[in-house]
Design a protein around this motif. Structure first.
Motif, PDB file in Angstrom:
ATOM      1  N   LYS A  34       0.946  -1.205  -0.103  1.00 44.27           N
ATOM      2  CA  LYS A  34       0.110   0.190  -0.260  1.00 44.27           C
ATOM      3  C   LYS A  34       0.822   1.255   0.065  1.00 44.27           C
ATOM      4  CE  LYS A  34      -3.627   2.083   2.754  1.00 44.27           C
ATOM      5  NZ  LYS A  34      -4.554   2.396   3.760  1.00 44.27           N
ATOM      6  N   ASN A  35       1.908   1.440   0.886  1.00 44.71           N
ATOM      7  CA  ASN A  35       2.731   2.414   0.792  1.00 44.71           C
ATOM      8  C   ASN A  35       3.594   2.634  -0.528  1.00 44.71           C
ATOM      9  OD1 ASN A  35       2.124   2.827   3.654  1.00 44.71           O
ATOM     10  ND2 ASN A  35       4.084   1.697   4.329  1.00 44.71           N
ATOM     11  N   GLU A  36       3.952   1.619  -1.175  1.00 42.33           N
ATOM     12  CA  GLU A  36       4.681   1.828  -2.139  1.00 42.33           C
ATOM     13  C   GLU A  36       3.673   2.277  -3.372  1.00 42.33           C
ATOM     14  OE1 GLU A  36       8.244   2.238  -4.455  1.00 42.33           O
ATOM     15  OE2 GLU A  36       7.806   2.023  -2.390  1.00 42.33           O
ATOM     16  N   THR A  37       2.518   1.634  -3.211  1.00 37.71           N
ATOM     17  CA  THR A  37       1.631   2.021  -4.290  1.00 37.71           C
ATOM     18  C   THR A  37       1.309   3.600  -4.325  1.00 37.71           C
ATOM     19  OG1 THR A  37       0.483  -0.320  -4.217  1.00 37.71           O
ATOM     20  CG2 THR A  37      -0.897   1.626  -5.299  1.00 37.71           C
ATOM     21  N   SER A  42       1.704   8.921  -6.515  1.00 35.39           N
ATOM     22  CA  SER A  42       2.124  10.409  -6.374  1.00 35.39           C
ATOM     23  C   SER A  42       3.222  10.575  -7.581  1.00 35.39           C
ATOM     24  CB  SER A  42       2.843  10.487  -4.927  1.00 35.39           C
ATOM     25  OG  SER A  42       1.868  10.363  -4.039  1.00 35.39           O
ATOM     26  N   TYR A  43       4.044   9.781  -7.828  1.00 33.33           N
ATOM     27  CA  TYR A  43       4.978   9.843  -8.726  1.00 33.33           C
ATOM     28  C   TYR A  43       4.201  10.139 -10.067  1.00 33.33           C
ATOM     29  CZ  TYR A  43       8.605   8.632 -12.432  1.00 33.33           C
ATOM     30  OH  TYR A  43       9.512   8.524 -13.411  1.00 33.33           O
ATOM     31  N   VAL A  44       3.448   9.457 -10.414  1.00 29.87           N
ATOM     32  CA  VAL A  44       2.869   9.442 -11.864  1.00 29.87           C
ATOM     33  C   VAL A  44       2.117  10.475 -11.909  1.00 29.87           C
ATOM     34  CG1 VAL A  44       0.889   8.048 -13.260  1.00 29.87           C
ATOM     35  CG2 VAL A  44       2.836   6.784 -12.254  1.00 29.87           C
ATOM     36  N   ALA A  45       1.435  10.848 -10.910  1.00 28.92           N
ATOM     37  CA  ALA A  45       0.477  12.162 -10.732  1.00 28.92           C
ATOM     38  C   ALA A  45       1.208  13.284 -11.213  1.00 28.92           C
ATOM     39  CB  ALA A  45      -0.341  12.147  -9.496  1.00 28.92           C
ATOM     40  N   LEU A  60      -5.647  12.238  -7.272  1.00 30.03           N
ATOM     41  CA  LEU A  60      -5.285  11.083  -7.079  1.00 30.03           C
ATOM     42  C   LEU A  60      -6.008   9.991  -7.646  1.00 30.03           C
ATOM     43  CD1 LEU A  60      -2.704  11.026  -4.010  1.00 30.03           C
ATOM     44  CD2 LEU A  60      -2.277  11.549  -6.335  1.00 30.03           C
ATOM     45  N   ASN A  61      -7.435   9.985  -7.369  1.00 25.98           N
ATOM     46  CA  ASN A  61      -8.390   8.904  -7.670  1.00 25.98           C
ATOM     47  C   ASN A  61      -8.485   8.965  -9.355  1.00 25.98           C
ATOM     48  OD1 ASN A  61      -9.599  11.476  -7.555  1.00 25.98           O
ATOM     49  ND2 ASN A  61     -11.750  10.324  -7.457  1.00 25.98           N
ATOM     50  N   LEU A  62      -8.398   9.904  -9.791  1.00 21.00           N
ATOM     51  CA  LEU A  62      -8.515  10.064 -11.464  1.00 21.00           C
ATOM     52  C   LEU A  62      -7.409   9.431 -11.893  1.00 21.00           C
ATOM     53  CD1 LEU A  62     -10.333  13.560 -12.010  1.00 21.00           C
ATOM     54  CD2 LEU A  62     -11.190  11.179 -12.037  1.00 21.00           C
ATOM     55  N   VAL A  63      -6.206   9.751 -11.447  1.00 23.48           N
ATOM     56  CA  VAL A  63      -4.840   9.405 -12.167  1.00 23.48           C
ATOM     57  C   VAL A  63      -4.817   7.799 -11.654  1.00 23.48           C
ATOM     58  CG1 VAL A  63      -2.388   9.268 -12.073  1.00 23.48           C
ATOM     59  CG2 VAL A  63      -3.933  11.496 -11.496  1.00 23.48           C
ATOM     60  N   ARG A  64      -5.318   7.034 -10.829  1.00 20.31           N
ATOM     61  CA  ARG A  64      -5.463   5.959 -10.667  1.00 20.31           C
ATOM     62  C   ARG A  64      -6.295   5.222 -11.387  1.00 20.31           C
ATOM     63  NH1 ARG A  64      -4.700   2.857  -5.584  1.00 20.31           N
ATOM     64  NH2 ARG A  64      -4.599   4.801  -4.434  1.00 20.31           N
ATOM     65  N   ASN A  73       2.855  -1.285 -13.749  1.00 22.20           N
ATOM     66  CA  ASN A  73       3.954  -1.554 -14.510  1.00 22.20           C
ATOM     67  C   ASN A  73       5.178  -0.903 -13.641  1.00 22.20           C
ATOM     68  OD1 ASN A  73       2.790  -3.069 -16.638  1.00 22.20           O
ATOM     69  ND2 ASN A  73       2.843  -1.276 -18.051  1.00 22.20           N
ATOM     70  N   GLU A  74       4.808   0.300 -13.324  1.00 23.23           N
ATOM     71  CA  GLU A  74       6.012   1.025 -12.479  1.00 23.23           C
ATOM     72  C   GLU A  74       6.115   0.369 -11.460  1.00 23.23           C
ATOM     73  OE1 GLU A  74       8.663   3.771 -11.273  1.00 23.23           O
ATOM     74  OE2 GLU A  74       7.954   3.290 -13.383  1.00 23.23           O
TER      75      GLU A  74
END
Length: 435
Positions: A34-37, A42-45, A60-64, A73-74
């Motif tokens: 969960k923490n790494e996700t 945050s990185y992708v956003a 963040l929910n839209l990015v997810r 993949n990341e």
């Protein structure tokens, strides 16, 4: 490099699976997943821009939702990177190859587990190889050998002149020919030239342009016609002719013999001040050539002694499978026609056995020389790799950047470096053994 928190959270277990195989199981607890996700999210956003939001400011929910695959993949990439770092930090095994046995399956709120198969280097005893001494004298350059090489240059650089004598070996014939072979309309120009040609030249020397032409046309005379049958080998370079019998009718319009250069012409051709100086220079070159052959023989003899000292040892299974596949691919290069393919399939088990035997021999040699390079603390610089790539590009006729791209695409960059390392090690110790 994976982040420190992920490295610390990733658990690793190892199990031996034979002398050259380790099975590494990696687990990331649910809370760490969960923490790494969240870190990945945050990185992708921060990198994307969604309609109606400034760059890096989308919820963040839209990015997810929109980038679910990219997030997976990341995260998978980060997990694998952390696993590789842990493997490399474990100095208990000399790692040669890593492959997945079980891929990571990532789901919210669940522990992630994945398994890597790792091939490790076998223990190889090279014995007291530093005490090996080799007695391989270099072949002396006799006057006879020197004269043979000079005579070769006289002929090689001499011009052709018309001759009234019957054709003999190494002569050149001006001919027109036709055959009973009809190439396809879209056939390559080289295939069409094999079928028929007008006013072309045919050399009575190896390699033959048409199989059997040397025997058939030795003794040929100007103005006469000749018939012969060419038997094209099964592995002939042009598949359209491979394995075929082709009947030829040849008309000879000229016989030409190469005129050897005189002393004056020869030293002019090689830009030497005199024949005596040319002989001295050529003798030195032949001595260097013979010394190169001596070093090659020394390397072969030295490796044979290493191979004997090493005795039996297990070969890494994945590397052996990969090498076997390469060897089988080499055997398949001779498959050019449907008939060839059927024959190959009928004998596939024999081909597999031959490929396996060749792979075992090749991989064994690679591992022994790898161990030798480690023992000698030999390294290969980036400059040496670059020089080798440049040499390869010249040899194969590729641009340097194309050769480099091809090597990288095929994943052969590390293999190239290892081959250079092994060759350098064997050369060094074999040369020392001759002193």
């Amino acid at each position: 490099m994976a982040n420190a928190k992920l490295n610390d959270a990733l658990l690793m277990e190892v199990k031996n699976d034979g002398a050259c195989r380790r099975e590494f199981t990696f687990k990331l607890p649910a809370d760490a997943v969960k923490n790494e996700t969240n870190r990945v999210l945050s990185y992708v956003a921060s990198m994307v821009q969604l309609p109606g939001f400034r760059a890096g400011k989308a919820p963040l929910n839209l990015v997810r939702t929109k980038y679910a695959d990219e997030l997976q993949n990341e995260l998978r990439s980060r997990l694998v990177s952390a696993a590789i770092e842990k493997l490399e930090a474990d100095k208990s095994a000399d790692i040669l190859n890593v492959s997945f046995k079980k891929d990571p399956e990532i789901a919210d709120g669940k522990e992630v587990e994945f398994v890597l198969n790792v091939d490790v280097a076998p223990e190889i005893d090279l014995g007291d190889y530093k005490s090996i001494k080799l007695d391989i004298p270099a072949e002396a350059v006799s006057d006879e050998k020197l004269n043979e090489r000079i005579d070769m240059y006289r002929s090689m650089w001499g011009g052709y002149a018309d001759s009234a004598e019957p054709a003999k070996a190494d002569d050149m014939l001006k001919v027109s020919y036709k055959s009973d072979f009809t190439p396809a309309e879209d056939a390559d120009a080289s295939v069409k030239r094999q079928a028929a040609a007008e006013d072309t030249f045919l050399w009575l020397s190896e390699p033959e342009m048409i199989p059997g032409c040397i025997k058939a046309l030795t003794g040929a005379e100007k103005g006469k016609e000749y018939d012969f049958t060419a038997d094209y080998p099964e592995n002939y370079r042009d598949a359209a002719l491979a394995g075929k019998k082709v009947n030829y009718h040849v008309t000879v319009s000229a016989v030409q013999t190469r005129a050897k250069l005189s002393d004056a012409e020869l030293i002019e051709r090689v830009k030497a001040p005199s024949m005596e100086e040319f002989r001295k220079t050529l003798k030195a070159a032949l001595e260097q050539e013979n010394n190169g052959k001596r070093l090659e023989a020394a390397q072969e003899a030295f490796f044979n002694k290493l191979d004997e000292s090493a005795g039996k040892f297990e070969l890494p299974p994945t590397l052996l499978d990969n090498e076997t596949a390469k060897e089988l691919q080499k055997l398949m290069r001779d498959v050019r026609t449907d008939e060839d393919a059927e024959k190959f399939k009928a004998a596939i088990e024999d081909h597999k056995k031959n490929a396996r035997a060749n792979a075992e021999k090749s991989l064994r040699k690679t591992l022994i020389l790898r161990q030798l390079a480690k023992a000698e603390k030999i390294t290969v610089s980036d400059e040496e790799v670059a020089y080798q790539l440049e040499s390869m590009s010249r040899y194969y006729g590729y641009k340097l950047q194309d050769m480099r791209a091809m090597i990288e695409k095929n994943g052969a960059a590390e293999e190239l470096r290892q081959d250079l390392l092994n060759s350098k090690a064997l050369f060094q110790v074999a040369e020392a053994a001759l002193k």
